[in-house]
Scaffold this active site. Structure first.
Site, PDB file in Angstrom:
ATOM      1  N   ARG A 103       0.864  -1.182   0.000  1.00 24.68           N
ATOM      2  CA  ARG A 103       0.000   0.000   0.000  1.00 24.68           C
ATOM      3  C   ARG A 103       0.899   1.230   0.000  1.00 24.68           C
ATOM      4  NH1 ARG A 103      -3.994   3.104  -1.135  1.00 24.68           N
ATOM      5  NH2 ARG A 103      -5.535   3.642   0.462  1.00 24.68           N
ATOM      6  N   GLY A 104       0.897   1.963  -1.102  1.00 26.96           N
ATOM      7  CA  GLY A 104       1.824   3.060  -1.303  1.00 26.96           C
ATOM      8  C   GLY A 104       1.916   4.064  -0.171  1.00 26.96           C
ATOM      9  N   PRO A 105       0.799   4.654   0.272  1.00 29.24           N
ATOM     10  CA  PRO A 105       0.881   5.671   1.332  1.00 29.24           C
ATOM     11  C   PRO A 105       1.482   5.146   2.636  1.00 29.24           C
ATOM     12  CG  PRO A 105      -1.248   5.766   0.231  1.00 29.24           C
ATOM     13  CD  PRO A 105      -0.566   4.530  -0.268  1.00 29.24           C
ATOM     14  N   ASP A 106       1.380   3.843   2.871  1.00 27.52           N
ATOM     15  CA  ASP A 106       1.887   3.271   4.123  1.00 27.52           C
ATOM     16  C   ASP A 106       3.395   3.043   4.108  1.00 27.52           C
ATOM     17  OD1 ASP A 106      -0.678   3.253   5.049  1.00 27.52           O
ATOM     18  OD2 ASP A 106      -0.979   1.091   4.873  1.00 27.52           O
ATOM     19  N   THR A 107       3.913   2.478   3.023  1.00 30.86           N
ATOM     20  CA  THR A 107       5.305   1.980   3.076  1.00 30.86           C
ATOM     21  C   THR A 107       6.161   2.332   1.867  1.00 30.86           C
ATOM     22  OG1 THR A 107       4.761  -0.148   2.027  1.00 30.86           O
ATOM     23  CG2 THR A 107       4.519  -0.014   4.429  1.00 30.86           C
ATOM     24  N   ARG A 108       5.602   2.954   0.835  1.00 32.40           N
ATOM     25  CA  ARG A 108       6.384   3.138  -0.390  1.00 32.40           C
ATOM     26  C   ARG A 108       7.720   3.839  -0.156  1.00 32.40           C
ATOM     27  NH1 ARG A 108       2.891   5.186  -3.821  1.00 32.40           N
ATOM     28  NH2 ARG A 108       2.780   3.419  -5.265  1.00 32.40           N
ATOM     29  N   GLY A 136       1.819   5.978 -19.415  1.00 37.20           N
ATOM     30  CA  GLY A 136       0.747   5.766 -20.375  1.00 37.20           C
ATOM     31  C   GLY A 136       0.190   4.362 -20.391  1.00 37.20           C
ATOM     32  N   GLU A 170      -4.448  -7.639  -6.573  1.00 38.54           N
ATOM     33  CA  GLU A 170      -3.107  -8.208  -6.713  1.00 38.54           C
ATOM     34  C   GLU A 170      -2.976  -9.482  -5.891  1.00 38.54           C
ATOM     35  OE1 GLU A 170      -0.671  -3.963  -7.023  1.00 38.54           O
ATOM     36  OE2 GLU A 170      -0.165  -5.433  -5.472  1.00 38.54           O
TER      37      GLU A 170
END
Length: 618
Positions: A103-108, A136, A170
């Protein structure tokens, strides 16, 4: 070729082919000590700008030596191929080894970023959506392909993971792929700031998140149930709970080591069949004794072609997983360290540090002594397993693993033809020698039969002559494999003629015995063999095939002949592999041709449409 500008090659002492009947059998083995006395041919390359090149300077000549691998000549060939064949050398569709689901906002920008770089620094091809998706491209098309092409999946479960339907999609595909792979794909979950019970839906965290998604997005019950089932299946897999580790660095190190172990990315390619190797490997493994304390070096010594490298690869493959990412098999030290177009030892030092996870600052290494200092600083604090293959000078060992104390538990394994290579060394750890002796007569006959008859023993009508041939080869595995492959489906006359030639060769004359198989090749296949020996060892085969085709040859058939004759191997990445004795044989043939044709040809300029045609001219 394909519109590429040609490069004119000027050979100040050209190596040009002469009729096979006029060639003399090589009298000197370049692997002997006298080989160092040879002066190899020089090549002057005059390049003209390729179409689209911004370099419009006048053509210029630059001298280079062919020794040891004609690297600049090979680079010129690669440049021609690249300009002429465009995308010919690219793979159709990328394959990833690891897929990170997070999850991007959590751990990216934190944990996932560190894990990503830890994996890529270990040489692992990793997919993470922010790095790998081309601009794209539709996310719903690229991600499924990346998942399908990956071997290991690492879902990083965090507080808001279940709030993302993309993450849940995913995960569902990951679970489906892994379940259908018959064990070929694996899931390694990380519970970052959640509990396994959260993922198991036993707490409100993920359970309520999915319910909210179902209501807000008006999702079908079938789809949501699929996500719930995927979460439960993943939770049943043993993973890492971040809270159990003192810091993220320790956790990331463990994850990287586990992935390296499962992917076997450090494993070395070993060709079959392996006969009589298990007992020898057991002895060397016992000598290494990786469970004991202190540093230790094992020296495998023996004549060329006896199987030292194969033994070292087998031992390395068996033990490397015990050292995680801190292990490396450095091949062809003798050849690579003697390169004159670059400082060979410095490049090997940089490569070694990079492969054992100490790549920081290696670009500043520009001198051997500084590289040695960096290596000693690393090895005194890091438990490693390093193999140095084909060492011929003491300095190579001292500059590549240092002379200081090794971290307790570290192991070094070297292979060499010179049993006294470490005599007088200043190494501050124990050195144990292992002499590689010839195969037993029974194993030698079995190996010969595998190549000559495709079974473990000769038929009754070939039993006696098979034993005589094996005896005449000196029971050297390389010679046995090459001669056995030559005689596969051969006539009785060919067998008798080959035995007669073997008997006339000196007892230790490995080259003379290998020459027999080379001399039996057609002219065209000989040229392909010589090109591989001089230019293409370790190179992917696509571009050379285009070049040989452009010469009017039949490269696919030629390569198949060389494979069947055990003169080359094709690696797992479709690259050309060749034993160093065969490589040296090919280069010695070119040197002899140069000497034969030197008179009257000095200063003869040739246009190099390929590396073959200049040798064909007389």
């Amino acid at each position: 070729m394909c519109g590429a500008e040609e490069a004119t090659i000027f050979f100040s002492n050209p190596a040009i082919n002469v009729p096979r009947s006029s060639r003399a059998t090589p009298a000197t083995n370049p692997s002997d000590e006298s080989a160092s006395q040879y002066q190899e041919p020089s090549i002057f390359i005059f390049t003209k700008p390729f179409p689209g090149s911004s370099d419009h300077e006048h053509a210029k000549g630059e001298g280079l030596s062919c020794s040891p691998t004609r690297e600049r000549g090979r680079e010129l060939l690669k440049l021609k191929f690249k300009m002429g064949s465009s995308e010919a050398g690219t793979l159709s569709g990328s394959e990833y080894q690891v897929f990170l689901s997070f999850r991007g906002p959590d751990t990216r920008d934190g944990f996932t970023d560190c894990l990503y770089h830890g994996l890529t620094d270990a040489g692992i091809c990793v997919f993470r959506d922010d790095e790998e998706l081309p601009i794209g491209e539709r996310i719903d098309g690229a991600l499924p392909r990346a998942i399908d092409n990956s071997r290991i999946y690492i879902p990083i479960f965090s507080q808001t993971y279940a709030l993302s339907q993309w993450c849940l999609r995913e995960l569902a595909q990951i679970v489906e792929n892994a379940s259908k792979s018959n064990g070929h794909k694996e899931i390694l979950p990380i519970f970052f700031d959640v509990e396994p019970n959260d993922v198991k839906l036993k707490t409100p965290l993920y359970r309520d998140a999915i319910l909210n998604l179902e209501r807000e997005k008006k999702l079908s019950t079938e789809q949501v149930d699929c996500w719930r089932e995927a979460l439960k299946k993943v939770d049943a897999i043993k993973g890492w709970e971040a809270k159990k580790y003192k810091g993220q660095g320790k956790l990331i190190k463990l994850v990287v080591e586990e992935v390296v172990k499962k992917l076997k990315i450090k494993q070395k390619f070993v060709t079959e069949p392996l006969i009589g190797i298990d007992d020898r490997a057991a002895v060397v493994t016992n000598m290494l004794d990786i469970d004991s304390r202190g540093g230790r070096l094992i020296q495998i010594h023996g004549m060329g072609g006896i199987g030292k490298t194969t033994l070292a690869k087998v031992v390395f493959n068996q033990l490397s997983t015990h050292f995680g990412n801190c292990c490396y098999f450095l091949e062809d030290v003798r050849e690579k360290s003697s390169r004159i177009d670059i400082d060979g030892l410095v490049e090997l030092q940089k490569k070694l540090l990079s492969e054992i996870g100490s790549a920081a600052g290696i670009e500043r290494i520009n001198a051997i002594d500084y590289g040695k200092k960096r290596i000693e600083e690393t090895l005194c604090n890091k438990k490693v397993f390093i193999v140095l293959d084909d060492v011929d000078e003491r300095e190579q060992v001292e500059k590549l693993v240092g002379t200081g104390a090794l971290c307790s538990g570290s192991r070094v394994l070297i292979t060499t033809r010179n049993k006294d290579v470490l005599q007088g060394s200043r190494l501050k750890y124990s050195i144990l020698p292992y002499e590689m002796k010839v195969m037993s007569s029974d194993h030698a006959l079995q190996l010969f039969s595998r190549h000559a008859f495709n079974k473990d023993s000769p038929p009754d009508d070939h039993d006696n002559i098979s034993k005589e041939i094996v005896s005449a080869t000196g029971s050297l595995p390389l010679t046995i494999a090459v001669i056995g492959s030559l005689l596969n489906h051969g006539t009785q006359d060919l067998w008798k003629e080959t035995l007669d030639k073997l008997r006339k060769a000196p007892p230790q004359g490995v080259f003379e015995k290998l020459w027999i198989s080379y001399d039996a090749l057609t002219f065209e296949v000989q040229q392909i063999f010589l090109d591989i020996a001089c230019f293409f060892i370790g190179e992917e085969m696509t571009n050379p095939v285009y070049m040989w085709t452009d010469c009017g040859f039949s490269p696919i058939c030629g390569i198949e002949v060389l494979k069947n004759k055990s003169l080359i191997k094709i690696g797992k990445d479709s690259e050309f592999l060749m034993h160093d004795q065969l490589r040296d044989l090919g280069r010695e043939i070119v040197r002899q041709e140069y000497r034969t044709n030197l008179k009257g040809l000095v200063g003869y300029g040739l246009t190099m449409k390929s590396s073959l045609q200049w040798r064909q001219r007389r």
